[in-house]
Design a protein around this motif. Sequence first.
Motif, PDB file in Angstrom:
ATOM      1  N   PHE A 165       0.851  -1.195   0.000  1.00  0.00           N
ATOM      2  CA  PHE A 165       0.000   0.000   0.000  1.00  0.00           C
ATOM      3  C   PHE A 165       0.883   1.240   0.000  1.00  0.00           C
ATOM      4  CE2 PHE A 165      -2.391  -3.350   2.105  1.00  0.00           C
ATOM      5  CZ  PHE A 165      -3.634  -3.272   1.492  1.00  0.00           C
ATOM      6  N   ILE A 166       0.546   2.172  -0.861  1.00  0.00           N
ATOM      7  CA  ILE A 166       1.339   3.402  -0.955  1.00  0.00           C
ATOM      8  C   ILE A 166       0.459   4.599  -0.606  1.00  0.00           C
ATOM      9  CG2 ILE A 166       2.606   4.922  -2.558  1.00  0.00           C
ATOM     10  CD1 ILE A 166       3.323   2.350  -4.119  1.00  0.00           C
ATOM     11  N   ASN A 167       0.986   5.477   0.211  1.00  0.00           N
ATOM     12  CA  ASN A 167       0.317   6.752   0.469  1.00  0.00           C
ATOM     13  C   ASN A 167       1.304   7.854   0.116  1.00  0.00           C
ATOM     14  OD1 ASN A 167      -0.865   9.066   1.433  1.00  0.00           O
ATOM     15  ND2 ASN A 167      -1.639   8.115   3.313  1.00  0.00           N
ATOM     16  N   ASP A 168       1.111   8.418  -1.069  1.00  0.00           N
ATOM     17  CA  ASP A 168       2.039   9.417  -1.572  1.00  0.00           C
ATOM     18  C   ASP A 168       1.442  10.792  -1.307  1.00  0.00           C
ATOM     19  OD1 ASP A 168       3.870  10.933  -2.905  1.00  0.00           O
ATOM     20  OD2 ASP A 168       3.700   9.901  -4.823  1.00  0.00           O
ATOM     21  N   ASP A 169       1.750  11.343  -0.159  1.00  0.00           N
ATOM     22  CA  ASP A 169       1.256  12.657   0.234  1.00  0.00           C
ATOM     23  C   ASP A 169      -0.271  12.761   0.077  1.00  0.00           C
ATOM     24  OD1 ASP A 169       1.527  15.176   1.247  1.00  0.00           O
ATOM     25  OD2 ASP A 169       2.173  16.105  -0.628  1.00  0.00           O
ATOM     26  N   GLY A 170      -0.974  11.696   0.517  1.00  0.00           N
ATOM     27  CA  GLY A 170      -2.431  11.707   0.445  1.00  0.00           C
ATOM     28  C   GLY A 170      -3.004  10.908  -0.714  1.00  0.00           C
ATOM     29  N   ASN A 171      -2.194  10.699  -1.773  1.00  0.00           N
ATOM     30  CA  ASN A 171      -2.664   9.885  -2.905  1.00  0.00           C
ATOM     31  C   ASN A 171      -2.394   8.409  -2.618  1.00  0.00           C
ATOM     32  OD1 ASN A 171      -3.481  12.058  -4.589  1.00  0.00           O
ATOM     33  ND2 ASN A 171      -1.316  12.467  -5.011  1.00  0.00           N
ATOM     34  N   LYS A 172      -3.489   7.664  -2.461  1.00  0.00           N
ATOM     35  CA  LYS A 172      -3.327   6.267  -2.062  1.00  0.00           C
ATOM     36  C   LYS A 172      -3.438   5.315  -3.238  1.00  0.00           C
ATOM     37  CE  LYS A 172      -4.886   7.024   2.632  1.00  0.00           C
ATOM     38  NZ  LYS A 172      -5.780   6.612   3.712  1.00  0.00           N
ATOM     39  N   SER A 173      -2.610   4.282  -3.207  1.00  0.00           N
ATOM     40  CA  SER A 173      -2.701   3.231  -4.224  1.00  0.00           C
ATOM     41  C   SER A 173      -2.208   1.933  -3.602  1.00  0.00           C
ATOM     42  CB  SER A 173      -1.864   3.593  -5.450  1.00  0.00           C
ATOM     43  OG  SER A 173      -0.523   3.801  -5.082  1.00  0.00           O
ATOM     44  N   ASP A 174      -2.468   0.829  -4.276  1.00  0.00           N
ATOM     45  CA  ASP A 174      -1.939  -0.430  -3.771  1.00  0.00           C
ATOM     46  C   ASP A 174      -1.534  -1.341  -4.918  1.00  0.00           C
ATOM     47  OD1 ASP A 174      -4.330  -2.182  -4.453  1.00  0.00           O
ATOM     48  OD2 ASP A 174      -5.246  -0.665  -3.138  1.00  0.00           O
ATOM     49  N   MET A 175      -0.743  -2.343  -4.578  1.00  0.00           N
ATOM     50  CA  MET A 175      -0.203  -3.221  -5.597  1.00  0.00           C
ATOM     51  C   MET A 175      -0.143  -4.626  -5.033  1.00  0.00           C
ATOM     52  SD  MET A 175       3.521  -2.859  -7.319  1.00  0.00           S
ATOM     53  CE  MET A 175       3.301  -1.254  -8.027  1.00  0.00           C
ATOM     54  N   ASP A 176      -0.602  -5.583  -5.831  1.00  0.00           N
ATOM     55  CA  ASP A 176      -0.562  -6.974  -5.406  1.00  0.00           C
ATOM     56  C   ASP A 176       0.851  -7.508  -5.644  1.00  0.00           C
ATOM     57  OD1 ASP A 176      -1.047  -9.576  -4.801  1.00  0.00           O
ATOM     58  OD2 ASP A 176      -2.077 -10.029  -6.678  1.00  0.00           O
ATOM     59  N   MET A 177       1.502  -7.909  -4.566  1.00  0.00           N
ATOM     60  CA  MET A 177       2.873  -8.387  -4.709  1.00  0.00           C
ATOM     61  C   MET A 177       2.920  -9.858  -5.071  1.00  0.00           C
ATOM     62  SD  MET A 177       4.921  -6.592  -1.639  1.00  0.00           S
ATOM     63  CE  MET A 177       3.833  -7.183  -0.353  1.00  0.00           C
ATOM     64  N   GLY A 178       1.766 -10.535  -4.912  1.00  0.00           N
ATOM     65  CA  GLY A 178       1.712 -11.971  -5.096  1.00  0.00           C
ATOM     66  C   GLY A 178       2.273 -12.427  -6.432  1.00  0.00           C
ATOM     67  N   SER A 179       2.021 -11.620  -7.476  1.00  0.00           N
ATOM     68  CA  SER A 179       2.420 -12.045  -8.806  1.00  0.00           C
ATOM     69  C   SER A 179       3.812 -11.523  -9.181  1.00  0.00           C
ATOM     70  CB  SER A 179       1.401 -11.517  -9.818  1.00  0.00           C
ATOM     71  OG  SER A 179       1.276 -10.120  -9.656  1.00  0.00           O
ATOM     72  N   ASN A 180       4.396 -10.747  -8.299  1.00  0.00           N
ATOM     73  CA  ASN A 180       5.649 -10.089  -8.661  1.00  0.00           C
ATOM     74  C   ASN A 180       6.802 -10.587  -7.781  1.00  0.00           C
ATOM     75  OD1 ASN A 180       7.750  -8.227  -9.042  1.00  0.00           O
ATOM     76  ND2 ASN A 180       6.296  -6.664  -9.691  1.00  0.00           N
ATOM     77  N   SER A 181       7.659 -11.400  -8.370  1.00  0.00           N
ATOM     78  CA  SER A 181       8.710 -12.029  -7.561  1.00  0.00           C
ATOM     79  C   SER A 181       9.721 -10.995  -7.068  1.00  0.00           C
ATOM     80  CB  SER A 181       9.400 -13.124  -8.361  1.00  0.00           C
ATOM     81  OG  SER A 181      10.145 -12.552  -9.405  1.00  0.00           O
ATOM     82  N   ILE A 182       9.915  -9.941  -7.844  1.00  0.00           N
ATOM     83  CA  ILE A 182      10.873  -8.904  -7.419  1.00  0.00           C
ATOM     84  C   ILE A 182      10.369  -8.221  -6.157  1.00  0.00           C
ATOM     85  CG2 ILE A 182      11.810  -6.627  -8.038  1.00  0.00           C
ATOM     86  CD1 ILE A 182      12.825  -7.755 -10.454  1.00  0.00           C
ATOM     87  N   PHE A 183       9.076  -7.912  -6.131  1.00  0.00           N
ATOM     88  CA  PHE A 183       8.509  -7.269  -4.945  1.00  0.00           C
ATOM     89  C   PHE A 183       8.553  -8.206  -3.749  1.00  0.00           C
ATOM     90  CE2 PHE A 183       6.636  -3.750  -7.385  1.00  0.00           C
ATOM     91  CZ  PHE A 183       7.042  -2.735  -6.546  1.00  0.00           C
ATOM     92  N   LYS A 184       8.317  -9.493  -4.020  1.00  0.00           N
ATOM     93  CA  LYS A 184       8.377 -10.466  -2.940  1.00  0.00           C
ATOM     94  C   LYS A 184       9.761 -10.489  -2.309  1.00  0.00           C
ATOM     95  CE  LYS A 184       4.898 -14.032  -3.314  1.00  0.00           C
ATOM     96  NZ  LYS A 184       4.534 -15.301  -3.917  1.00  0.00           N
ATOM     97  N   GLN A 185      10.765 -10.491  -3.169  1.00  0.00           N
ATOM     98  CA  GLN A 185      12.133 -10.522  -2.640  1.00  0.00           C
ATOM     99  C   GLN A 185      12.472  -9.228  -1.928  1.00  0.00           C
ATOM    100  OE1 GLN A 185      15.399 -12.289  -4.794  1.00  0.00           O
ATOM    101  NE2 GLN A 185      13.992 -13.176  -6.253  1.00  0.00           N
ATOM    102  N   LEU A 186      11.970  -8.136  -2.472  1.00  0.00           N
ATOM    103  CA  LEU A 186      12.217  -6.838  -1.857  1.00  0.00           C
ATOM    104  C   LEU A 186      11.577  -6.786  -0.465  1.00  0.00           C
ATOM    105  CD1 LEU A 186      13.648  -4.244  -2.786  1.00  0.00           C
ATOM    106  CD2 LEU A 186      11.422  -3.347  -3.411  1.00  0.00           C
ATOM    107  N   ASN A 187      10.362  -7.302  -0.394  1.00  0.00           N
ATOM    108  CA  ASN A 187       9.668  -7.349   0.887  1.00  0.00           C
ATOM    109  C   ASN A 187      10.417  -8.209   1.892  1.00  0.00           C
ATOM    110  OD1 ASN A 187       7.660  -6.963   2.795  1.00  0.00           O
ATOM    111  ND2 ASN A 187       6.462  -8.703   2.072  1.00  0.00           N
ATOM    112  N   GLN A 188      10.911  -9.325   1.391  1.00  0.00           N
ATOM    113  CA  GLN A 188      11.685 -10.227   2.224  1.00  0.00           C
ATOM    114  C   GLN A 188      12.934  -9.512   2.763  1.00  0.00           C
ATOM    115  OE1 GLN A 188      13.156 -13.522  -0.027  1.00  0.00           O
ATOM    116  NE2 GLN A 188      13.028 -14.932   1.698  1.00  0.00           N
TER     117      GLN A 188
END
Lengths: 198, 202
Positions: free
Chosen positions: A87-110
């Motif tokens: 979940f991203i909150n960029d100075d009030g602008n909110k968005s989200d991204m499913d990391m499940g399908s993204n191995s790079i994000f998974k590793q980054l999270n790890q």
Amino acid sequence: MLLMVTTTYAQTELTAAEATAMKAKVKALSEQTETITADFVQYKHLDFLSNDIKSEGKLAFKAPNWVKWEYVKPFAYAVLFKNETLFINDDGNKSDMDMGSNSIFKQLNQLITASIKGDMFDAEEFDVTYFKNDKGYIVHFKPKNDQFATFIKTFEITFNDLGEVIAVKMLEPSEDYTQIIFSNRKTNQKLSDAVFTP
Amino acid sequence: MRYLLPSFLIVLLISCSSYPKKHGFVKVESPLQQVKNPYFSDVSKDYVYKAAIEAFGKNFGGIFIVKKLAANQHRVVFTTEMGNKIFDFSFHGDEFKINYVLPQLDKKILINILKTDFQVLTTEELRIRKEFKNNSNSLYETSIDSKKYYSHVTENELQQIVRVKNTKEKVEFLFSEINDNIAEHIQVIHQNFKLKITLKAL
């Protein structure tokens, strides 16, 4: 910063027995850790710049893997890693991204969870080497995945003698890096779930 | 048919009205040779901006960094807030080099758009082909990479660069909150497709 660079050079590799002892210490601490809060200062080093780009913020962690990085200076920006979503909150602008399908994000999270708790020595995705200096320990994680290696060459975590993470450095193949230094670390204080509400 | 033809001609004439004319500018003889863009011209400065990008219905942010390395030489880098590089480009005169681009964004069409936009942002001296005036506002017709651009200058401040094709605005570069040759607020707005880059100096 200069001091950090100097100490990095004065490091010697741990023996297998020392590495085992060090891992056990970090693991034991990590297992007792339910929550962590800390302040951080981030330095983005780009070789061509006159000065590193400095930003500051707060970090909150709740076991097993909720992590919130919140930049407060010089901009307001928060990222929350919760379950499989970023979940991203960029100075009030909110968005989200499913990391499940993204191995790079998974590793980054790890890596991010590990940067806080320190315990990721068994991660199969990395080659791990252990060093010691006068401040404590530095552990280098080298990604085995070629795609991941195109944006992180090594990930270095610095621990104090207690086995707490005190700094993290992400080195790019170009030798540019991002360094994060933690301070004011508080462990196992009560942390409301509301902190982790996107 | 008799009436249709003249009205068709009128439409044609109006739509062919030049960009300066459309904005109330009249041509004057220019004493100047060049119009300057000073906003990324100081080698001693690190230009660091918080960026917000609206692209094709998606919004994302990051850190936009420009460094002048020498005359006609700039480095332009975009990273996430957490420091991961998204792209890293070098400009040296007409030469363009990709030092890094995130594999997912390595698309020729996108790179060309970014290259053209950043070339406009970092080109310091634009040769004036024609000058126009509207009261105290000046408008200079210039060209970059054989495309036509108009630079709006008011009270010695470059406020806009507009790429124009067939009298229509294609891309606008807006500079505001200008202090000491730093544009604290910059917008790059594409009219052809949904792409808008907003930069705020950190």
